[in-house]
Motif scaffolding. Structure first.
Motif, PDB file in Angstrom:
ATOM      1  N   TYR A 163       0.843  -1.192   0.000  1.00  0.00           N
ATOM      2  CA  TYR A 163       0.000   0.000   0.000  1.00  0.00           C
ATOM      3  C   TYR A 163       0.879   1.243   0.000  1.00  0.00           C
ATOM      4  CZ  TYR A 163      -3.832  -3.066   1.383  1.00  0.00           C
ATOM      5  OH  TYR A 163      -4.770  -4.060   1.418  1.00  0.00           O
ATOM      6  N   CYS A 164       0.217   2.393  -0.113  1.00  0.00           N
ATOM      7  CA  CYS A 164       0.878   3.683   0.011  1.00  0.00           C
ATOM      8  C   CYS A 164       0.186   4.456   1.115  1.00  0.00           C
ATOM      9  CB  CYS A 164       0.783   4.453  -1.312  1.00  0.00           C
ATOM     10  SG  CYS A 164       1.333   6.175  -1.170  1.00  0.00           S
ATOM     11  N   ASP A 165       0.924   4.869   2.122  1.00  0.00           N
ATOM     12  CA  ASP A 165       0.386   5.743   3.163  1.00  0.00           C
ATOM     13  C   ASP A 165       0.674   7.184   2.756  1.00  0.00           C
ATOM     14  OD1 ASP A 165      -0.537   3.648   4.648  1.00  0.00           O
ATOM     15  OD2 ASP A 165       0.930   3.843   6.271  1.00  0.00           O
ATOM     16  N   ILE A 166      -0.400   7.960   2.605  1.00  0.00           N
ATOM     17  CA  ILE A 166      -0.278   9.383   2.291  1.00  0.00           C
ATOM     18  C   ILE A 166      -0.243  10.099   3.636  1.00  0.00           C
ATOM     19  CG2 ILE A 166      -1.297  11.353   1.106  1.00  0.00           C
ATOM     20  CD1 ILE A 166      -2.932   9.241  -0.558  1.00  0.00           C
ATOM     21  N   ILE A 167       0.886  10.678   3.962  1.00  0.00           N
ATOM     22  CA  ILE A 167       1.067  11.351   5.251  1.00  0.00           C
ATOM     23  C   ILE A 167       0.925  12.845   5.003  1.00  0.00           C
ATOM     24  CG2 ILE A 167       2.632  11.690   7.195  1.00  0.00           C
ATOM     25  CD1 ILE A 167       3.955   8.974   5.999  1.00  0.00           C
ATOM     26  N   MET A 168      -0.117  13.420   5.622  1.00  0.00           N
ATOM     27  CA  MET A 168      -0.493  14.806   5.349  1.00  0.00           C
ATOM     28  C   MET A 168      -0.434  15.661   6.606  1.00  0.00           C
ATOM     29  SD  MET A 168      -3.866  13.747   3.196  1.00  0.00           S
ATOM     30  CE  MET A 168      -4.220  12.444   4.351  1.00  0.00           C
ATOM     31  N   ALA A 169      -0.265  16.946   6.397  1.00  0.00           N
ATOM     32  CA  ALA A 169      -0.405  17.898   7.493  1.00  0.00           C
ATOM     33  C   ALA A 169      -1.868  17.863   7.940  1.00  0.00           C
ATOM     34  CB  ALA A 169      -0.029  19.295   7.029  1.00  0.00           C
ATOM     35  N   PRO A 170      -2.139  18.064   9.228  1.00  0.00           N
ATOM     36  CA  PRO A 170      -3.528  18.001   9.695  1.00  0.00           C
ATOM     37  C   PRO A 170      -4.382  19.183   9.241  1.00  0.00           C
ATOM     38  CG  PRO A 170      -2.072  18.597  11.496  1.00  0.00           C
ATOM     39  CD  PRO A 170      -1.195  18.286  10.321  1.00  0.00           C
ATOM     40  N   THR A 171      -3.761  20.210   8.723  1.00  0.00           N
ATOM     41  CA  THR A 171      -4.478  21.406   8.300  1.00  0.00           C
ATOM     42  C   THR A 171      -5.337  21.135   7.069  1.00  0.00           C
ATOM     43  OG1 THR A 171      -2.602  22.711   9.054  1.00  0.00           O
ATOM     44  CG2 THR A 171      -4.189  23.816   7.628  1.00  0.00           C
ATOM     45  N   LEU A 172      -6.612  21.453   7.164  1.00  0.00           N
ATOM     46  CA  LEU A 172      -7.513  21.384   6.017  1.00  0.00           C
ATOM     47  C   LEU A 172      -7.703  22.798   5.499  1.00  0.00           C
ATOM     48  CD1 LEU A 172     -10.208  18.919   7.362  1.00  0.00           C
ATOM     49  CD2 LEU A 172      -8.549  18.476   5.561  1.00  0.00           C
ATOM     50  N   VAL A 173      -7.378  23.011   4.233  1.00  0.00           N
ATOM     51  CA  VAL A 173      -7.515  24.325   3.610  1.00  0.00           C
ATOM     52  C   VAL A 173      -8.726  24.268   2.688  1.00  0.00           C
ATOM     53  CG1 VAL A 173      -6.403  26.041   2.122  1.00  0.00           C
ATOM     54  CG2 VAL A 173      -5.014  24.634   3.678  1.00  0.00           C
ATOM     55  N   ARG A 174      -9.746  25.039   3.025  1.00  0.00           N
ATOM     56  CA  ARG A 174     -10.949  25.061   2.172  1.00  0.00           C
ATOM     57  C   ARG A 174     -10.611  25.667   0.818  1.00  0.00           C
ATOM     58  NH1 ARG A 174     -16.008  24.324   4.476  1.00  0.00           N
ATOM     59  NH2 ARG A 174     -15.967  24.053   6.716  1.00  0.00           N
ATOM     60  N   THR A 175     -11.197  25.077  -0.217  1.00  0.00           N
ATOM     61  CA  THR A 175     -11.015  25.580  -1.568  1.00  0.00           C
ATOM     62  C   THR A 175     -12.344  26.089  -2.102  1.00  0.00           C
ATOM     63  OG1 THR A 175     -11.487  23.449  -2.608  1.00  0.00           O
ATOM     64  CG2 THR A 175      -9.181  23.901  -2.033  1.00  0.00           C
ATOM     65  N   VAL A 176     -12.282  26.851  -3.169  1.00  0.00           N
ATOM     66  CA  VAL A 176     -13.496  27.208  -3.872  1.00  0.00           C
ATOM     67  C   VAL A 176     -14.081  25.886  -4.351  1.00  0.00           C
ATOM     68  CG1 VAL A 176     -14.423  28.345  -5.918  1.00  0.00           C
ATOM     69  CG2 VAL A 176     -12.648  29.475  -4.559  1.00  0.00           C
ATOM     70  N   PRO A 177     -15.332  25.579  -3.993  1.00  0.00           N
ATOM     71  CA  PRO A 177     -15.916  24.301  -4.399  1.00  0.00           C
ATOM     72  C   PRO A 177     -15.952  24.166  -5.919  1.00  0.00           C
ATOM     73  CG  PRO A 177     -17.248  25.346  -2.718  1.00  0.00           C
ATOM     74  CD  PRO A 177     -16.239  26.363  -3.164  1.00  0.00           C
ATOM     75  N   TYR A 178     -15.561  22.989  -6.390  1.00  0.00           N
ATOM     76  CA  TYR A 178     -15.529  22.722  -7.814  1.00  0.00           C
ATOM     77  C   TYR A 178     -16.192  21.371  -8.043  1.00  0.00           C
ATOM     78  CZ  TYR A 178     -13.709  22.154 -12.521  1.00  0.00           C
ATOM     79  OH  TYR A 178     -13.598  21.972 -13.871  1.00  0.00           O
TER      80      TYR A 178
END
Length: 141
Positions: free
Chosen positions: A85-100
């Motif tokens: 598998y691949c573990d995607i390790i991300m910063a916990p910050t969620l940045v809202r985007t313009v909905p698309y």
């Protein structure tokens, strides 16, 4: 640089994703530190070197790209049965985007930077996100 886009299956809102993002690493016996969010996927990106530390994963929630998370690194993981598998390790910050608006698809896909939706302005709230989503559905943004 190249981004990643993925459906956020079983999640109805950015708030729901925020509510349990820290728990995911524990579900998979992955320990990459306390201040990360981990998502396990089947395939390791071939363009991994272009992504680590500079790209984001864009989350499709309820039929629209709604937010992104910076990708810190991509780690290989092999389970007890020998499946990779691949573990995607991300910063916990969620940045809202313009909905698309985005139709469903399997797995993850690459997302070119020029095709990625822009971030919502700082201080934007749920109402701004809903208004932006409606404007996007109408093709105005």
């Amino acid at each position: 640089m190249i981004h990643m886009i993925k459906l956020c299956v079983g999640i109805a809102s950015v708030e729901e994703l925020e509510s349990y993002r820290d728990e995911r690493a524990h579900w998979w016996d992955a320990d990459y530190g306390e201040d990360v969010h981990v998502h396990r996927t089947r395939m390791m990106p071939k363009r991994r070197a272009e992504m680590e530390g500079v790209s984001s994963i864009y989350w499709v929630i309820a039929g629209a790209v709604a937010c992104r998370q910076p990708i810190l690194r991509l780690a290989p993981y092999t389970n007890a049965e020998g499946k990779n598998y691949c573990d995607i390790i991300m910063a916990p910050t969620l940045v809202r985007t313009v909905p698309y608006p985005k139709r469903p698809f399997q797995g993850w896909r690459y997302l070119r930077p020029e095709d990625a939706p822009p971030d919502l302005e700082a201080g934007a709230n749920e109402n701004s996100a809903e208004l932006a989503a409606e404007l996007a559905r109408m093709g105005l943004i």
